[in-house]
Every structure is written in structure tokens, then in C-alpha cells.
Enzyme design. Sequence first.
Site, PDB file in Angstrom:
ATOM      1  N   LYS A  63      48.816  52.118  36.882  1.00 63.22           N
ATOM      2  CA  LYS A  63      47.622  52.784  37.124  1.00 63.22           C
ATOM      3  C   LYS A  63      47.251  52.349  38.727  1.00 63.22           C
ATOM      4  O   LYS A  63      46.474  51.269  38.809  1.00 63.22           O
ATOM      5  CB  LYS A  63      46.799  52.721  36.372  1.00 63.22           C
ATOM      6  N   GLU A  77      43.441  38.747  38.026  1.00 58.86           N
ATOM      7  CA  GLU A  77      43.283  38.287  39.537  1.00 58.86           C
ATOM      8  C   GLU A  77      42.032  39.073  40.141  1.00 58.86           C
ATOM      9  O   GLU A  77      42.200  40.450  40.398  1.00 58.86           O
ATOM     10  CB  GLU A  77      44.549  38.468  40.262  1.00 58.86           C
ATOM     11  N   CYS A 118      41.795  39.537  49.152  1.00 63.26           N
ATOM     12  CA  CYS A 118      41.253  38.373  48.162  1.00 63.26           C
ATOM     13  C   CYS A 118      40.984  37.170  48.737  1.00 63.26           C
ATOM     14  O   CYS A 118      40.100  36.479  48.179  1.00 63.26           O
ATOM     15  CB  CYS A 118      41.765  38.829  46.901  1.00 63.26           C
ATOM     16  N   GLU A 152      30.884  38.766  47.750  1.00 56.61           N
ATOM     17  CA  GLU A 152      32.262  39.221  48.577  1.00 56.61           C
ATOM     18  C   GLU A 152      31.982  40.158  49.181  1.00 56.61           C
ATOM     19  O   GLU A 152      31.586  41.528  48.570  1.00 56.61           O
ATOM     20  CB  GLU A 152      33.293  39.389  47.404  1.00 56.61           C
TER      21      GLU A 152
HETATM   22  P1  NAD Z   1      38.474  47.584  41.526  1.00 52.87           P
HETATM   23  O1  NAD Z   1      38.177  46.905  40.646  1.00 52.87           O
HETATM   24  O2  NAD Z   1      37.476  48.538  42.107  1.00 52.87           O
HETATM   25  O3  NAD Z   1      39.700  48.526  41.193  1.00 52.87           O
HETATM   26  C1  NAD Z   1      40.902  47.930  40.875  1.00 52.87           C
HETATM   27  C2  NAD Z   1      41.660  48.801  40.005  1.00 52.87           C
HETATM   28  O4  NAD Z   1      40.921  49.113  38.860  1.00 52.87           O
HETATM   29  C3  NAD Z   1      41.839  50.402  40.374  1.00 52.87           C
HETATM   30  O5  NAD Z   1      42.978  50.762  40.267  1.00 52.87           O
HETATM   31  C4  NAD Z   1      40.449  51.056  39.607  1.00 52.87           C
HETATM   32  O6  NAD Z   1      40.856  52.239  39.609  1.00 52.87           O
HETATM   33  C5  NAD Z   1      40.766  50.383  38.402  1.00 52.87           C
HETATM   34  N1  NAD Z   1      39.444  50.428  37.435  1.00 52.87           N
HETATM   35  C6  NAD Z   1      38.289  50.653  37.929  1.00 52.87           C
HETATM   36  N2  NAD Z   1      37.536  50.760  36.888  1.00 52.87           N
HETATM   37  C7  NAD Z   1      38.433  50.354  35.766  1.00 52.87           C
HETATM   38  C8  NAD Z   1      37.933  50.406  34.055  1.00 52.87           C
HETATM   39  N3  NAD Z   1      36.638  50.546  33.683  1.00 52.87           N
HETATM   40  N4  NAD Z   1      38.985  50.196  33.402  1.00 52.87           N
HETATM   41  C9  NAD Z   1      40.428  50.121  33.915  1.00 52.87           C
HETATM   42  N5  NAD Z   1      40.545  49.955  35.287  1.00 52.87           N
HETATM   43  C10 NAD Z   1      39.545  50.401  36.064  1.00 52.87           C
HETATM   44  O7  NAD Z   1      38.932  46.751  42.931  1.00 52.87           O
HETATM   45  P2  NAD Z   1      39.422  47.203  44.263  1.00 52.87           P
HETATM   46  O8  NAD Z   1      38.081  47.774  45.096  1.00 52.87           O
HETATM   47  O9  NAD Z   1      40.486  48.272  44.196  1.00 52.87           O
HETATM   48  O10 NAD Z   1      39.872  46.095  44.947  1.00 52.87           O
HETATM   49  C11 NAD Z   1      39.254  45.094  45.660  1.00 52.87           C
HETATM   50  C12 NAD Z   1      38.848  43.818  44.740  1.00 52.87           C
HETATM   51  O11 NAD Z   1      40.151  43.484  44.243  1.00 52.87           O
HETATM   52  C13 NAD Z   1      38.258  42.715  45.505  1.00 52.87           C
HETATM   53  O12 NAD Z   1      37.361  42.390  44.657  1.00 52.87           O
HETATM   54  C14 NAD Z   1      39.565  41.785  45.639  1.00 52.87           C
HETATM   55  O13 NAD Z   1      39.003  40.354  45.827  1.00 52.87           O
HETATM   56  C15 NAD Z   1      40.387  41.823  44.366  1.00 52.87           C
HETATM   57  N6  NAD Z   1      41.616  41.537  44.606  1.00 52.87           N
HETATM   58  C16 NAD Z   1      41.916  40.069  43.949  1.00 52.87           C
HETATM   59  C17 NAD Z   1      43.257  39.632  44.116  1.00 52.87           C
HETATM   60  C18 NAD Z   1      43.703  38.476  43.741  1.00 52.87           C
HETATM   61  O14 NAD Z   1      44.722  38.343  43.454  1.00 52.87           O
HETATM   62  N7  NAD Z   1      42.669  37.922  43.100  1.00 52.87           N
HETATM   63  C19 NAD Z   1      44.074  40.356  44.911  1.00 52.87           C
HETATM   64  C20 NAD Z   1      43.759  41.595  45.828  1.00 52.87           C
HETATM   65  C21 NAD Z   1      42.506  41.868  45.421  1.00 52.87           C
END
Ligand code: NAD
Length: 501
Positions: free
Chosen positions: A184, A259, A293, A391
Amino acid sequence: MTAHYLPNNLPTHIQHYIDGKFVESVGGETFDVLDPVSNANYATAAAGQKADIDLAVAAASEAFINGPWPRMKPRERSRVLNKIADAVEAQESRLAELESFDSGLPITQARGQALRAAENFRFFADLIVAQFDDAMKVPGTQINYVNRKPIGVAGLITPWNTPFMLESWKLAPALASGCTVVLKPAEFTPLSASLWATIFEEAGLPHGVFNLVNGLGEDAGDALVKHPDVPLISFTGETTTGQTIFRNAAANLKGLSMELGGKSPCVVFADADVDAAIDSALFGVFSLNGERCTAGSRILVERSIYDDFCEKFAARARNIVVGDPHDPATEVGALVHPEHYNKVMSYVEIGKSEGRLLAGGGRPEGLDTGNYVSPTVFADVSPDARIFQEEIFGPVVAITPFENDDEALALANGVKYGLAAYIWTNNLTRAHNFAQSVEAGMVWLNSHNVRDLRTPFGGVKASGLGHEGGFRSIDFYTDQQAVHITLGTVHTPKFGASAAN
Ligand code: NAD
């Protein structure tokens, strides 16, 4: 300004891919997809609901229970993975232009992402062929061995920053392990994920092993997390989303790899090679538009070099080329989406009352449309400031001075996150002591983020749960069943065999 670049043959509609076929949502739902430079909708995408996740999980379960993939010899799986890597590499420029168009990443940085994605597949192709498991002997009594088995259908949920590359991080080890998957991808950037379907098909991945459901997190993502036939969820995204998923996965006690977000410190001591630290600190927070991230978004600088550091750092930040992501000269492109742009801009405004603005602070001149933010530098930021603690995930950095090692460590550790830390010093003892005390899953000494794929990847505290990377990823997607074999006579207490009977 040059005309906005549109890749050739851009799809106007993006579908799911379930059981070897591109399909619409069962109920016909769609959502709009926009590009970050014009903010115009360039496509619609099928918006997956529970019914679509059910179909994808059914296909993945069938492929897992009755299909060849989990039962193939490692070498056979490895050949397919290598073909996938070749295909990703062969599409490098197409992939990079799509990725850059959809996410706003500068094209030069999007190119590296495709090569890294290919490398992930090659890495796990090699790893599964070289892998062996333990056997243990108790002389004359017992032999024990580990029977490693893929766990089943893995749910993979990914964010929009470097979408294709981050998908490869999960797809490569999950498939290498013999799992089948439902991916997804993030709804802001669904464009590149469809490429996997064709790449996998041509590489010979059996139907049903890879399934893709587009859609919103609260619909498609939520249904995947709650599906009883999905024993594993690998998630990358925001900490708050991770917490929701954690709660929702509890009912079925799923395996979780998380992550999450970060607010990583870059600590510069006076004895460091300061010019090298400045190069690295700039790259660490402004590359990938700051949507990274592991961004070093808090720079802590020893007082004796603080003023000089701030001046040089800010001068360079003011000189960074912000522009159309497709232009090879661009160093910072457009942020992914207007919603995210507004969030980052709100932090820029908050920062103006929390720190001393040295660079940026708004929209770059001459870029009146699109999600552009000037690289923004705030100095003298106190540790309780929101821009120090939260963040931002954009091209915004907070700089704070420190007097000594203890204060530097307290500042570095004084946030809820613990993903990465970057330490600049030429004092070996200080470097190792600091590295070992800092609360971060990954530490770089005298470097920005350059990672060997064998090393653990992941954060501590609010930045994550579990470490992936190398064999740890294979461990996540497999179960290590212990098989115990008795040698000779088994000595069992004889229950129910007493004389009284
Ligand atoms: P997000 O949490 O908004 O979304 C990530 C994914 O989760 C998307 O596919 C979204 O559709 C899905 N999602 C959202 N709500 C959900 C739910 N209730 N149930 C299941 N899935 C759901 O994050 P984002 O804005 O897409 O990405 C940015 C974030 O990701 C930042 O906080 C960044 O630090 C983090 N990030 C972490 C790493 C790491 O390796 N630690 C790497 C890249 C990004």
C-alpha cells in the site's frame, strides 16, 4: 522560468495490481493525484477499500499456500531478484523522471534512488543464497536445528519521500524470504509503484506474489493492518501513524516493523574539520528537499566556533539552488503536496519567534506557484522550542550552541526521537564515547548518511521499533522454527504408571 516539464506517456489513471492483473476498485472509488510543481491533478488513482484489500490478500494467500514462490530453492528466487534488479536499472532514467515529477525530488537525487532500489534486490538475492541456519548438538541425546520458513502474506505500507526506493527496502527482503506481499504505497505519490508490476511480471515472479492496492491510509492501509490473514506489517511513516497501526495490529498480534520519524542531531565540536562538517550538515538537512527521515535537522555547535559556523552555514544555505525538480541544476525542488507545504510553512512562521532567522524564511523569489520553500536556517534555538522538538520534514534547520560534551549530549538526547546522529570531531575518544551514549539507532562519525546495506537500520524511542538491514530483515519476514530430535532412548517420567493402579 522554463515551462513545467511533463514526462512522456504520463498515465492519466493509476490502477491496483491484484493477482497478476491491473484492476479498478471493486466499488469504483478513485482519488486525485497532483504534481507538486503545478499542483494540478494530472491523474486519478483507484482508491482501495476493504473489499480491494480482501481481494489482494486472498490472491497473496493463495500464492503463499499453493504457489511455487515460498517453496523455490534460494538460488531460483535469487535469479528472479537479480532480473528485477537489472530491470530497475534499465529503467533508471524513466523511473527517475516519474519519481521526480510525482514527488518533487530534484532529478539528480531521484536518479540515485533507482540505483539504490536495484542494489537492494541484488543484496537480498546474494544474501539468501549465502544464508544458512543453526544446528545444535547435545552429544548422545539430541540434535536441534532451525527450520526457517517464510511467515506468509506481508503487508507493506510506505511513505511518499523516496517512494520507489523505500518500497524496495521492504519488497526485496520480503520476496527474498519467500513471503507474498500486499503493498500500500503513499497516496501523495502513487505513480512509480505501478512500475513494479511490469518489472516483476517480466522477471518471472509468479502471479499473486506481488499485489498493489493504492488508496488512503485510513481506508486501504487500515484494512490491511486489520486483515486477519496478514501476519506481518512493515511500516514506514510518521510516529503518530505508527502508534495507530500498533493499536490496530494488537487484535491479531501481528509482527510489526516500524520505521518512524526523526529529529536527528548533527553535533559539531570545535576540533572537527569544520568545512567538511558544513558540507555534510547542509547536505544532511537540505538534500531530498529536507523530506528525509534521517535529516540532521538540529545542528548543535560548540560555542567557540558557533558564530563562524552559523555565518558560513547560512551563506551556503542562501546560495542553494531551489527550482524545478526536473532541472539538473536544482538542489532543492518542490515539496510533495500543498498540505505538506502548509505544514512546513507553518513551522517557518513558528521559527521566526523561536530563533534568529539567518536564511530563507518563506518562498524563494521568482517561484510564485508550486510547493517551494527556501532553505531556512534558524540560529540560537532553545531546546524547548517547537522547531527543536518537532519533526518538520522540510528544508528547515535549527542551530543551537553548546559549551561542553555533557551539554551537547543532553541537547542531542533531549527530544522524543532517536533515529540518527551525526558527530563531527577529530578526538577519537570523544567520538566513540559520544556515539555510544547518544540515543540514536544509527550514528555517523564525520560523515552524513552513507549506509552499508548489511548494517542495522532503525531508530530508538519514538523513531521506531525493530531494526531491519541485512539478515535482520530476513529474520523479520521468516519464522525460525526449532526442530528437536531425540537420539537414543527417550527418558520420560511415567505418569499414571504407579503401583496404586
Ligand atoms: P504517514 O504516516 O502519513 O503515511 C505513511 C503511510 O501510512 C502512507 O502509505 C499512508 O497512507 C499510510 N497510513 C496512514 N494512516 C494509516 C492508518 N491509519 N493505517 C494504515 N496505514 C496508514 O507518513 P508520510 O507523511 O507518508 O511520511 C513521512 C514520515 O515518514 C516522516 O515522519 C518520516 O520521518 C517518516 N519516514 C521514516 C523513515 C524511517 O526509515 N524511519 C523513512 C522515511 C520516512
